[in-house]
Design a protein around this motif. Structure first.
Motif, PDB file in Angstrom:
ATOM      1  N   GLY A  43       0.832  -1.204   0.000  1.00  0.00           N
ATOM      2  CA  GLY A  43       0.000   0.000   0.000  1.00  0.00           C
ATOM      3  C   GLY A  43       0.861   1.246   0.000  1.00  0.00           C
ATOM      4  N   ILE A  44       0.266   2.340  -0.401  1.00  0.00           N
ATOM      5  CA  ILE A  44       0.981   3.618  -0.358  1.00  0.00           C
ATOM      6  C   ILE A  44       1.266   3.968   1.100  1.00  0.00           C
ATOM      7  CG2 ILE A  44       0.779   6.080  -0.888  1.00  0.00           C
ATOM      8  CD1 ILE A  44      -1.063   5.265  -3.197  1.00  0.00           C
ATOM      9  N   GLN A  45       2.406   4.601   1.340  1.00  0.00           N
ATOM     10  CA  GLN A  45       2.785   4.946   2.703  1.00  0.00           C
ATOM     11  C   GLN A  45       1.710   5.798   3.375  1.00  0.00           C
ATOM     12  OE1 GLN A  45       6.757   6.662   1.936  1.00  0.00           O
ATOM     13  NE2 GLN A  45       7.542   5.199   3.453  1.00  0.00           N
ATOM     14  N   LYS A  46       1.435   5.437   4.620  1.00  0.00           N
ATOM     15  CA  LYS A  46       0.497   6.243   5.381  1.00  0.00           C
ATOM     16  C   LYS A  46       1.241   7.402   6.049  1.00  0.00           C
ATOM     17  CE  LYS A  46       0.811   3.488   9.618  1.00  0.00           C
ATOM     18  NZ  LYS A  46       0.068   2.690  10.604  1.00  0.00           N
ATOM     19  N   SER A  47       0.496   8.450   6.395  1.00  0.00           N
ATOM     20  CA  SER A  47       1.124   9.633   6.994  1.00  0.00           C
ATOM     21  C   SER A  47       0.110  10.372   7.851  1.00  0.00           C
ATOM     22  CB  SER A  47       1.656  10.559   5.894  1.00  0.00           C
ATOM     23  OG  SER A  47       2.154  11.754   6.445  1.00  0.00           O
ATOM     24  N   VAL A  48       0.625  11.105   8.798  1.00  0.00           N
ATOM     25  CA  VAL A  48      -0.205  12.002   9.609  1.00  0.00           C
ATOM     26  C   VAL A  48       0.049  13.431   9.122  1.00  0.00           C
ATOM     27  CG1 VAL A  48      -0.696  12.890  11.909  1.00  0.00           C
ATOM     28  CG2 VAL A  48      -0.159  10.450  11.589  1.00  0.00           C
ATOM     29  N   ILE A  49      -0.993  14.062   8.601  1.00  0.00           N
ATOM     30  CA  ILE A  49      -0.854  15.433   8.097  1.00  0.00           C
ATOM     31  C   ILE A  49      -1.108  16.375   9.260  1.00  0.00           C
ATOM     32  CG2 ILE A  49      -1.752  17.147   6.478  1.00  0.00           C
ATOM     33  CD1 ILE A  49      -2.521  14.847   4.640  1.00  0.00           C
ATOM     34  N   PRO A  50      -0.138  17.155   9.623  1.00  0.00           N
ATOM     35  CA  PRO A  50      -0.309  18.062  10.788  1.00  0.00           C
ATOM     36  C   PRO A  50      -1.493  19.006  10.603  1.00  0.00           C
ATOM     37  CG  PRO A  50       1.988  17.975  10.092  1.00  0.00           C
ATOM     38  CD  PRO A  50       1.197  17.299   9.023  1.00  0.00           C
ATOM     39  N   GLY A  51      -2.346  19.086  11.625  1.00  0.00           N
ATOM     40  CA  GLY A  51      -3.458  20.033  11.623  1.00  0.00           C
ATOM     41  C   GLY A  51      -4.687  19.567  10.889  1.00  0.00           C
ATOM     42  N   LEU A  52      -4.581  18.452  10.161  1.00  0.00           N
ATOM     43  CA  LEU A  52      -5.737  18.038   9.352  1.00  0.00           C
ATOM     44  C   LEU A  52      -6.898  17.579  10.229  1.00  0.00           C
ATOM     45  CD1 LEU A  52      -7.038  17.424   6.627  1.00  0.00           C
ATOM     46  CD2 LEU A  52      -5.945  15.167   6.681  1.00  0.00           C
ATOM     47  N   ARG A  53      -6.613  16.810  11.283  1.00  0.00           N
ATOM     48  CA  ARG A  53      -7.713  16.320  12.121  1.00  0.00           C
ATOM     49  C   ARG A  53      -8.433  17.471  12.793  1.00  0.00           C
ATOM     50  NH1 ARG A  53      -9.876  12.024  14.690  1.00  0.00           N
ATOM     51  NH2 ARG A  53     -10.541  12.286  16.841  1.00  0.00           N
ATOM     52  N   ASN A  54      -7.676  18.416  13.329  1.00  0.00           N
ATOM     53  CA  ASN A  54      -8.331  19.583  13.969  1.00  0.00           C
ATOM     54  C   ASN A  54      -9.147  20.362  12.958  1.00  0.00           C
ATOM     55  OD1 ASN A  54      -7.159  18.934  16.431  1.00  0.00           O
ATOM     56  ND2 ASN A  54      -5.329  20.186  16.034  1.00  0.00           N
ATOM     57  N   PHE A  55      -8.621  20.467  11.749  1.00  0.00           N
ATOM     58  CA  PHE A  55      -9.357  21.190  10.712  1.00  0.00           C
ATOM     59  C   PHE A  55     -10.668  20.478  10.379  1.00  0.00           C
ATOM     60  CE2 PHE A  55     -10.335  21.596   6.163  1.00  0.00           C
ATOM     61  CZ  PHE A  55     -10.542  22.963   6.080  1.00  0.00           C
ATOM     62  N   LEU A  56     -10.613  19.169  10.297  1.00  0.00           N
ATOM     63  CA  LEU A  56     -11.815  18.415   9.952  1.00  0.00           C
ATOM     64  C   LEU A  56     -12.852  18.460  11.075  1.00  0.00           C
ATOM     65  CD1 LEU A  56     -10.227  15.239   8.295  1.00  0.00           C
ATOM     66  CD2 LEU A  56     -11.352  17.145   7.142  1.00  0.00           C
ATOM     67  N   LEU A  57     -12.347  18.504  12.310  1.00  0.00           N
ATOM     68  CA  LEU A  57     -13.289  18.504  13.436  1.00  0.00           C
ATOM     69  C   LEU A  57     -13.834  19.892  13.752  1.00  0.00           C
ATOM     70  CD1 LEU A  57     -11.491  16.023  15.869  1.00  0.00           C
ATOM     71  CD2 LEU A  57     -13.293  15.557  14.200  1.00  0.00           C
ATOM     72  N   ASP A  58     -13.234  20.903  13.167  1.00  0.00           N
ATOM     73  CA  ASP A  58     -13.694  22.278  13.404  1.00  0.00           C
ATOM     74  C   ASP A  58     -14.836  22.605  12.446  1.00  0.00           C
ATOM     75  OD1 ASP A  58     -13.930  24.843  14.320  1.00  0.00           O
ATOM     76  OD2 ASP A  58     -12.232  25.609  13.137  1.00  0.00           O
ATOM     77  N   LEU A  59     -16.001  21.978  12.730  1.00  0.00           N
ATOM     78  CA  LEU A  59     -17.174  22.189  11.880  1.00  0.00           C
ATOM     79  C   LEU A  59     -18.337  22.730  12.755  1.00  0.00           C
ATOM     80  CD1 LEU A  59     -17.351  19.091   9.466  1.00  0.00           C
ATOM     81  CD2 LEU A  59     -16.756  21.446   8.903  1.00  0.00           C
ATOM     82  N   SER A  60     -18.764  23.903  12.430  1.00  0.00           N
ATOM     83  CA  SER A  60     -19.944  24.489  13.109  1.00  0.00           C
ATOM     84  C   SER A  60     -21.151  24.341  12.195  1.00  0.00           C
ATOM     85  CB  SER A  60     -19.693  25.970  13.399  1.00  0.00           C
ATOM     86  OG  SER A  60     -19.484  26.696  12.203  1.00  0.00           O
ATOM     87  N   PRO A  61     -22.352  24.366  12.750  1.00  0.00           N
ATOM     88  CA  PRO A  61     -23.550  24.242  11.903  1.00  0.00           C
ATOM     89  C   PRO A  61     -23.589  25.238  10.764  1.00  0.00           C
ATOM     90  CG  PRO A  61     -24.131  23.971  14.189  1.00  0.00           C
ATOM     91  CD  PRO A  61     -22.703  24.389  14.181  1.00  0.00           C
ATOM     92  N   SER A  62     -23.056  26.436  11.004  1.00  0.00           N
ATOM     93  CA  SER A  62     -23.084  27.450   9.942  1.00  0.00           C
ATOM     94  C   SER A  62     -22.178  27.034   8.775  1.00  0.00           C
ATOM     95  CB  SER A  62     -22.642  28.801  10.501  1.00  0.00           C
ATOM     96  OG  SER A  62     -21.321  28.699  11.031  1.00  0.00           O
ATOM     97  N   LYS A  63     -21.012  26.452   9.089  1.00  0.00           N
ATOM     98  CA  LYS A  63     -20.106  25.987   8.020  1.00  0.00           C
ATOM     99  C   LYS A  63     -20.713  24.802   7.282  1.00  0.00           C
ATOM    100  CE  LYS A  63     -15.764  27.398  10.268  1.00  0.00           C
ATOM    101  NZ  LYS A  63     -14.480  26.916  10.805  1.00  0.00           N
ATOM    102  N   VAL A  64     -21.449  23.992   8.043  1.00  0.00           N
ATOM    103  CA  VAL A  64     -22.028  22.811   7.413  1.00  0.00           C
ATOM    104  C   VAL A  64     -23.141  23.213   6.458  1.00  0.00           C
ATOM    105  CG1 VAL A  64     -23.312  20.689   7.837  1.00  0.00           C
ATOM    106  CG2 VAL A  64     -21.395  21.288   9.303  1.00  0.00           C
TER     107      VAL A  64
END
Length: 569
Positions: A43-64
Motif C-alpha cells: 500500500g501507499i505509505q500512510k502519513s499524519v498530516i499536521p493540523g488536518l484532524r483539527n481542521f476536519l473537526l472544526d465544523l460548526s452548523p453554519s459551516k455545514v
C-alpha cells in the motif's frame, strides 16, 4: 472487490490467504470483512498530516449548512436533517451532535495514504509555481506576483523540485516518476476481533540494490498462523523427480514422479527430466550426471588374476616340459616322437599360453591388433606341429611295408616346409585383415546402460571368423589323421594321444562359438581366454605329460626295445 467479498461472506468458504493490491488492501472501508484476516499486500505509505484532524473537526452548523457536501455528510453521519434540508424522513438536528465523538473514516486520520499523495502533489505544484515567479538571492527572495505563468513553465519547474514535506522527500526522475516507496500492509485481528492494518515491512527504491525491501515484524497469515502458508496442494517436488499434474484437479495439484532411467532433474518442482550425455549416468538421487564407470577385464580383479595365473602357469609348464625333453633328448622316447617338432610344438604352446595375457587389461590400438593375430598365428603353428607329428606317424607305418619309399618323400625338410606353409597361410589371412579392417578399441554403450564396456571391435568380422575357421579346418584335418593312426601296432603310438588332444581341442572351440556370441561385456574376453587356455592345456597334457611321466617315473619303459614291441591283437 467489495461485491466479491460480500458474496463470499454469505456462505462459509474454505480459508484463503488473500494477497491484496493497493486499491483495496489499505482501504479502511474493507476492514469489515473479517474473514480476510491475514491478508497482505503493498500500500501507499500512510502519513499524519499536521493540523488536518483539527481542521476536519472544526465544523460548526453554519459551516455545514453553507456547503452542500458537508450538509450531506452531516445528515448521513448523525442520521438527522438540518432545517434547510429537503429531507423529510429524518428528525431535525438539535445541535447536540458532536463530530469529535464520531468514529468513521472521516474522523480517522491514521490511515492517510491517497490523501497524503494529494497533499504532497499540491505542495509540489506550489513549489513549482514559487520557483517560477521567485528569484532567490543571497539573503532575500524576490517574487513577481503580477506576471502570468504558463503551464509549460510550471511543468519545467515541477520536474526539478526537490523538497521534504512532513518528513517525506518529494522529487521526480527523468521519466517524471516519484521514488517508489510502499508499505507492506498486513490485516491482523485486534483483541476486540476487529481488523487493524499493521505495517510489517517497507519497500524503498532509493536504497542500494538488495536493500530495497525488508520486513521488520512478523506477519500474521490466514487463520492467525505465523508460518507462511503453502499455496499448493502438493509439497514441492525434490530434485530427481518431476511434476505430473493430477487429472481433474487444479494445476497446483500434482504428483512427484521419479525421473525415468537415464534422466535427471537438478531443480525442485521440475516439470520435466532430461537425459544425461552418452558417457554419463544419473547418480542414485537422479539429480546430477556422473561419468559412467569404464569396465574391462583387468589384472586387478579376481577373474583377471585367475586367468593370468593359469596363463603364466601353462607357459611355465611348457618350458619345464621342454627342459625335461632337452635333458633327455637322446632317450628313445624323445627321439622316437620327432624331437624337432616336439620342441617347436612346446615353443608354440608357450606362445599360446602367453598370448592370452594380451586379452587382459585396457584395450589399446596395438593390443587389439596383437591379441587376435598373435592368437591366430600361434595356434596355427601349434596345430601345424601336431599335424606334422601325426603325418610322421602315418608315414612311418607306411615305410615299414615292403617296397615303401615314402619316408624319403616326407623327411625333416618336408616336415619343416609343411609347418611353414600352413603357418604362412594364417599370416597371410591376418595381414589382409590388419590392412583392410583391423581390430580397434571401442566404447560399447549398448550392452549396459549404466556403464561403459571398453572392448576391442573386430573391425572385420569376416577376418576374425576366417582366422578361427582356418584353425578349425587344420584341427579337424589333424583329428581325422590321428583317428586313422590310433590303432597302428606300436607299443607307444603317439597318434592315440594326439587323437585325445584334438578331441579336447575341437570340443572346446565348438562350445566357444555360442558362448562367445552370448557372453556380455568383459565376459566375452574371459570366454576367449578360457578357450585358449583349455585347448592349450589339452594339448600339453595329452601329448607331453604321458612322455614326461615315463621319462621321470618309468625309465624302464624308455628303451628302444620296449618302444619297438608290437601290440598283440
Amino acid at each position: 472487490m467489495r461485491i466479491l467479498l460480500e458474496e463470499l461472506s454469505r456462505e462459509t468458504s474454505p480459508p484463503r490467504q488473500w494477497i491484496g493490491s493497493e486499491a483495496w488492501v489499505s482501504d479502511p472501508d474493507m476492514s469489515s470483512f473479517t474473514f480476510c484476516a491475514g491478508a497482505v499486500g503493498f500500500g501507499i505509505q500512510k502519513s499524519v498530516i499536521p493540523g488536518l484532524r483539527n481542521f476536519l473537526l472544526d465544523l460548526s452548523p453554519s459551516k455545514v449548512t453553507a456547503s452542500p457536501i458537508l450538509t450531506e455528510f452531516w445528515e448521513s453521519a448523525f442520521n438527522c436533517r438540518l432545517e434547510k434540508s429537503a429531507a423529510t424522513d429524518k428528525k431535525v438536528c438539535d445541535g447536540t451532535e458532536d463530530i469529535k465523538k464520531l468514529q468513521n473514516p472521516y474522523t480517522d486520520t491514521s490511515q492517510l495514504r491517497i490523501t497524503n499523495m494529494v497533499y504532497k502533489a499540491v505542495y509540489a505544484i506550489a513549489h513549482a509555481i514559487h520557483n517560477a515567479v521567485c528569484q532567490e538571492t543571497n539573503s532575500t527572495t524576490q517574487c513577481d506576483r503580477i506576471s502570468s505563468i504558463e503551464p509549460k513553465q510550471v511543468l519545467n519547474h515541477l520536474k526539478k523540485v526537490n523538497f521534504s514535506q512532513n518528513g517525506y522527500p518529494v522529487s521526480f526522475d527523468a521519466n517524471g516518476d516519484p521514488v517508489a516507496t510502499y508499505e507492506l500492509v498486513n490485516w491482523q485481528k485486534s483483541e476486540s476481533g476487529s481488523i487493524v492494518f499493521v505495517t510489517v515491512g517497507q519497500y524503498d527504491a532509493s536504497l542500494p540494490l538488495g536493500q530495497e525491501f525488508h520486513i521488520n515484524r512478523n506477519i500474521t497469515w490466514v487463520e492467525g498462523r505465523t508460518q507462511v502458508p503453502v499455496s499448493v496442494c502438493t509439497d514441492s517436488c525434490p530434485k530427481g523427480t518431476h511434476k505430473v499434474l493430477q487429472k481433474g484437479k487444479p494445476i497446483c495439484c500434482y504428483d512427484c514422479v521419479p525421473c525415468p532411467e537415464g534422466e535427471i532433474s537438478n531443480a525442485t518442482d521440475s516439470t520435466d527430466c532430461f537425459p544425461c550425455p552418452n558417457e554419463f549416468w544419473p547418480n542414485a538421487e537422479k539429480d546430477t550426471c556422473v561419468p559412467k564407470p569404464v569396465e574391462f577385464l583387468s589384472f586387478s580383479e579376481i577373474l583377471g588374476v585367475i586367468l593370468a595365473t593359469f596363463s603364466v602357469g601353462g607357459a611355465c609348464l611348457a618350458i619345464i616340459t621342454a627342459t625335461i625333453f632337452f635333458q633327455h633328448r637322446t632317450s628313445p622316447i624323445v627321439r622316437a616322437n620327432n624331437s624337432e617338432l616336439s620342441f617347436l610344438l612346446l615353443f608354440s604352446l608357450t606362445l599360446c599360453f602367453l598370448c592370452s595375457l594380451t586379452f587382459i587389461g585396457a584395450p589399446s590400438e596395438w593390443s587389439c591388433m596383437l591379441r587376435h593375430t598373435a592368437f591366430g598365428i600361434t595356434f596355427v603353428l601349434c596345430i601345424s606341429c601336431v599335424l606334422g607329428k601325426t603325418m610322421v606317424v602315418l608315414m612311418a607305418f607306411k615305410a615299414t611295408l615292403p617296397g615303401s619309399n615314402i619316408m624319403k618323400l616326407f623327411g625333416p625338410l618336408q616336415q619343416r616346409m609343411t609347418v611353414i606353409l600352413f603357418t604362412f597361410i594364417q599370416v597371410l589371412i591376418c595381414s589382409v585383415w590388419l590392412i583392410f579392417s583391423p581390430p580397434f578399441p571401442m566404447k560399447n554403450f549398448t550392452i549396459y546402460k549404466e556403464r561403459i564396456i571398453l572392448e576391442c571391435s573386430l573391425g572385420s568380422a569376416i577376418g576374425f571368423w576366417a582366422v578361427l575357421g582356418y584353425i578349425g579346418l587344420l584341427a579337424v584335418f589333424c583329428f581325422v589323421l590321428a583317428v586313422l593312426a590310433r590303432k597302428l601296432p606300436d607299443n607307444f603310438n603317439e597318434a592315440k594321444f594326439i587323437t585325445f588332444s584334438m578331441l579336447i581341442f575341437c570340443a572346446v572351440w565348438i562350445t566357444f562359438i555360442p558362448a562367445y556370441v552370448s557372453s556380455p561385456g568383459k565376459f566375452t574376453v574371459a570366454v576367449e581366454i578360457f578357450a585358449i587356455l583349455a585347448s592349450s592345456f589339452g594339448l600339453i597334457l595329452c601329448i607331453f605329460v604321458p612322455k614326461c611321466f615315463i621319462i621321470l617315473f618309468k625309465p624302464e619303459k624308455n628303451t628302444k626295445k620296449h618302444l619297438m614291441n608290437k601290440n598283440q591283437p
